[in-house]
Design a protein around this motif. Structure first.
Motif, PDB file in Angstrom:
ATOM      1  N   UNK A 108      -9.113  -2.709  16.034  1.00 35.47           N
ATOM      2  CA  UNK A 108     -10.555  -2.463  16.010  1.00 35.47           C
ATOM      3  C   UNK A 108     -11.305  -3.766  15.774  1.00 35.47           C
ATOM      4  N   UNK A 109     -10.775  -4.590  14.868  1.00 34.99           N
ATOM      5  CA  UNK A 109     -11.469  -5.839  14.547  1.00 34.99           C
ATOM      6  C   UNK A 109     -11.488  -6.809  15.711  1.00 34.99           C
ATOM      7  N   UNK A 120     -11.902  -4.468   7.447  1.00 39.16           N
ATOM      8  CA  UNK A 120     -12.173  -3.053   7.701  1.00 39.16           C
ATOM      9  C   UNK A 120     -11.321  -2.182   6.790  1.00 39.16           C
ATOM     10  N   UNK A 121     -10.128  -2.687   6.551  1.00 41.34           N
ATOM     11  CA  UNK A 121      -9.218  -1.953   5.681  1.00 41.34           C
ATOM     12  C   UNK A 121      -9.855  -1.758   4.302  1.00 41.34           C
ATOM     13  N   UNK A 135      -6.066   4.488   1.479  1.00 40.98           N
ATOM     14  CA  UNK A 135      -5.695   3.498   2.469  1.00 40.98           C
ATOM     15  C   UNK A 135      -5.546   4.132   3.841  1.00 40.98           C
ATOM     16  N   UNK A 136      -5.786   3.309   4.840  1.00 36.05           N
ATOM     17  CA  UNK A 136      -5.695   3.807   6.197  1.00 36.05           C
ATOM     18  C   UNK A 136      -4.301   3.506   6.726  1.00 36.05           C
ATOM     19  N   UNK A 137      -3.506   4.488   6.752  1.00 33.44           N
ATOM     20  CA  UNK A 137      -2.126   4.302   7.202  1.00 33.44           C
ATOM     21  C   UNK A 137      -1.806   5.336   8.268  1.00 33.44           C
ATOM     22  N   UNK A 156      -6.301   3.902  15.176  1.00 31.03           N
ATOM     23  CA  UNK A 156      -6.171   3.906  13.718  1.00 31.03           C
ATOM     24  C   UNK A 156      -5.627   2.560  13.250  1.00 31.03           C
ATOM     25  N   UNK A 157      -5.590   1.581  14.180  1.00 33.26           N
ATOM     26  CA  UNK A 157      -5.176   0.230  13.802  1.00 33.26           C
ATOM     27  C   UNK A 157      -6.408  -0.613  13.478  1.00 33.26           C
TER      28      UNK A 157
END
Ligand SMILES: Nc1ncnc2c1ncn2[C@@H]1O[C@H](COP(=O)(O)OP(=O)(O)O)[C@@H](O)[C@H]1O
Ligand SMILES: [Mg+2]
Lengths: 310, 412
Positions: free
Chosen positions: A195-196, A296-297, A307-309, A190-191
């Motif tokens: 991932x990037x 990606x965020x 938001x992806x937190x 989930x980071x």
């Protein structure tokens, strides 16, 4: 190679994985990116044979996980999200046990155990009981247990969660080395940054659904090279904002909430004065502005509106 | 198969790294056994056999026979009580009394006239040691009667049949001749009455020793099987430990799957209990004199039935909702099994109805077979179906456990 077709998994009423399809190839890292509860672990569980899919098909190196369970599992290496180690046993004894399940024996077994300990930097502590290891060392041993038999397909479920930065970098290098050696790696996280930097291809999941997939560049292109502006302050209704922004070229509301507003716009830095002027005209009061380059965020926010937190 | 070995080896290693549990399983029964043998060496609680006697003959001979049980050392061991046949049979059926001796009508006459006769001894099936002691004593007495018949048969028969027809009494020469004959007989009889075969006190001493040996052996068997029972229950919660460690989930992603995982666990349990059994039973054989040849089959039986008990406890654990619930549930089952199943109080020390229940419990059933194997009284006729039943329990239990493990258990 992993082929997942229309995978669905229900836990009672809850649909944890909802029609997910993707293909992960050998020699590359395929990332499964999504927030907690998105269904990543469940997807990995269906591939590894731990969970029975409710519907859909999963094949590992061409072997169906339901109908050819042992054959598909024989090609897998699994590094579970939570540690899976025997604390009373030494690192060597742990590896010995897991490797034996894949038919390794004799000199080949010993050699692979030594190699796995070496790449994970645990060789000098190999005979100590695992309970004396630090968290990072346990994570690395957990990884070693998944690769000791040189699997063709490696499933990694958030292997860097709760790991110190040094061990994290080391683990990421290990993952890259596996892919470089030809292994098909499926990596959930989930980071965003992880991932990037790590993944060659990505699938973004949320609420059990696959919302986007492709290479990093393909995914970036989906954003249309638009920046993301985060504004905080006092804003009128969403309709009024939309009307005000109609005059600003390419601007689009991503999320409008009480006290905060996210707007996507091409070259937001140039349009910023016009944008602020338009907002002020409809009675908005802006206190703070942040601008983010496409990532990606931003893609995740654009696709899901949140938001992806952690 | 290689994986199953590796899995078992890893479990055995884990056990040996943390040997406290092992020590407790073995230690508690050992301490109880040591305490019991201390108590019984003092000889204060030596059990008495209660012999119910039905004397339908009521002759001098039968009186002598009953009297034997009331004399000297014998009286300490056997308490004889005269009853009617109806009452005697009813009480033996209810498990009250160690044995019922029926002396038939005309027994005395038959003995005196060398006619065949039969004594009936009904033993209480829920006691094994005391009735067998009575059986031994009785066969001893029957031997004595046999010798008496052989030696004094003719003159006794002559008296028994009364004076010749028409005569008012026995003629003087007849009495003289018979007297001489009887005198000679008595002289020679002392030779037979005094030698060990009829020397009741010597024989009883031997029996007493025999009895205490058997009592020790009895408690040893119970306590040994208690250790096996403890081990089975103690090992069963390892599924929860592996669940918590996460190793169970990873094990299910291995090629051998759930079957391999369970097989490894059971093999580890079997090997540990086999080691316990070989050590324990060898020691028991040395102390209590079981034949050495019976050690191997007994140990094998003990370990295999221990493995079946492990499967039963495993099922309880797998159907419990948490490790805590599992431990409570398995303990709730363990206690009645332990108390009633002959693994704490020997069946021989229980009332008959209780022993009858205990023998039907899994551990009681397995313990009875173990005793047969140890004493050498096991036959292929009883052991083959028993082994088949044991293996069937193992197969069905393991299948159920695998289903549960793969299904609801790991999903938590
Ligand atoms: N064993 C289970 N039983 C019921 N619900 C579950 C179970 N495991 C996961 N879930 C639910 O399924 C959803 C997906 O979970 P998971 O696959 O663990 O997500 P992620 O790994 O992406 O965080 C979550 O809502 C979670 O609560
Ligand atoms: Mg997860």
């Amino acid at each position: 190679m992993i082929e997942v077709e229309e995978l669905r998994k229900e836990y009672g009423d809850l649909v944890a994985v909802d029609g997910v399809s993707f293909t992960a190839q050998g020699g590359a890292v395929f990332g499964l990116l999504g927030p907690n509860g998105a269904g990543k672990t469940t997807t990995i569980g269906c591939i590894s044979g731990l969970r029975q899919p409710t519907a859909g098909r999963v094949r590992v190196m061409g072997h169906d996980v339901v109908f050819e369970g042992p054959a598909s599992r024989a090609r897998l290496g699994v590094v579970p999200q939570d540690l899976a180690l025997y604390e009373e046993l030494s690192a060597t004894e742990n590896l010995l046990y897991w490797a034996s399940a894949y038919g390794l024996r004799g000199a080949a077994l010993k050699k692979r155990i030594t190699e796995s300990l070496e790449v994970t930097g645990l060789l000098d502590r190999a005979r100590e009981p695992v309970k004396r290891f630090s968290g990072g060392m346990k994570r690395r041993l957990n990884f070693a247990c998944g690769i000791v038999h040189e699997p063709q397909v490696l499933l990694l479920d958030e292997p860097t969660v709760g790991v110190d930065p040094q061990s994290r970098v080391r683990l990421q290098e290990l993952v890259k080395a596996q892919a470089a050696a030809g292994t098909c790696v499926l990596y959930t996280t989930h980071y965003m940054e992880e991932a990037e930097t790590l993944c060659d291809r990505l699938a973004i999941v949320d609420h059990g659904k696959l919302i986007a997939q492709g290479s990093l560049n393909e995914l970036r292109a989906m954003l249309g090279e638009r920046d993301l502006l985060r504004l905080s302050g006092r804003f009128p209704s969403e309709a009024q904002i939309a009307a005000a922004l109609a005059g600003v070229e390419g601007a689009e509301i991503v999320q409008a909430e009480e006290g905060s507003l996210i707007v996507a716009a091409p070259q937001a830095s140039r349009e910023l004065p016009a944008l602020l002027a338009a907002l002020t005209r409809v009675g908005a009061e802006v206190w703070e502005t942040t601008m983010t380059r496409p990532s990606l965020e931003t893609l995740f926010i654009k696709l899901t509106g949140k938001e992806l937190r952690e | 198969m290689r994986y199953v070995w590796a899995a078992a080896l890893k479990d055995i290693r884990r056990r040996l790294r943390d040997p406290l549990a092992l020590l407790i399983w073995l230690g508690i029964p050992f301490v109880i056994l040591a305490l019991l043998s201390l108590v019984f060496r003092g000889g204060e609680i030596s059990p008495q056999a209660r012999l119910l006697v039905v004397d339908q003959d009521d002759s001098m001979v039968s009186g002598l026979l009953v009297g034997v049980f009331a004399q000297g050392d014998m009286a300490q061991l056997v308490q004889a009580e005269e009853v009617s046949e109806e009452e005697g049979r009813r009480r033996i059926d209810e498990g009250d009394g160690s044995a019922l001796l029926i002396i038939p009508e005309q027994f005395g006459n038959a003995v005196l006239t060398s006619q065949p006769t039969r004594l009936t001894l009904l033993t209480n099936p829920s006691q094994s040691i005391l009735p067998s002691i009575l059986e031994e004593i009785l066969s001893l007495l029957v031997d004595a009667v046999f010798y008496l018949q052989r030696l004094a048969g003719e003159p006794l028969a002559a008296f028994a049949s009364g004076p010749p027809e028409g005569a008012a009494g026995f003629s003087d020469p007849f009495i003289a001749a018979t007297s001489i004959e009887i005198n000679q007989l008595m002289t020679s009889l002392t030779e037979y009455l005094n030698p060990p075969r009829l020397d009741v006190s010597i024989e009883i001493e031997e029996s007493e020793e025999h009895k205490s040996l058997n009592l020790g052996a009895l408690f040893f068997q119970s306590m040994f099987f208690l250790a096996i029972l403890f081990a089975a229950q103690g090992m069963s919660d390892d599924v929860w430990v592996e669940h918590r460690l996460g190793t169970l989930r990873r094990a299910l992603t291995l090629p051998p799957g759930v079957g391999g995982f369970l097989a490894g666990k059971l093999l580890a349990g079997f090997l540990l209990m086999l080691a316990m059994a070989v050590a324990g039973i060898s020691a028991g054989a040395a102390i209590y004199g079981f034949p050495a040849a019976n050690v191997a089959p007994s140990a094998l039986w003990a370990a295999t039935s221990g493995m079946a008990l492990l499967v039963l406890f495993l099922l309880l654990q797998l159907f419990a909702t948490s490790q805590r619930a599992g431990s409570i549930l398995s303990t709730l089952v363990l206690f009645p099994m332990m108390m009633l199943g002959g693994t704490f109080f020997p069946f021989e020390a229980m009332p008959g109805w209780m022993a009858a229940i205990g023998r039907r419990m899994p551990n009681g059933w397995a313990l009875e077979r173990l005793k047969e194997l140890l004493s050498g009284s096991a036959t292929a006729e009883t052991m083959l179906p028993a082994t088949a039943a044991l293996l069937a329990t193992l197969v069905v239990g393991t299948w159920l456990a695998a289903r549960r493990l793969r299904g609801g258990f790991v999903g938590r």
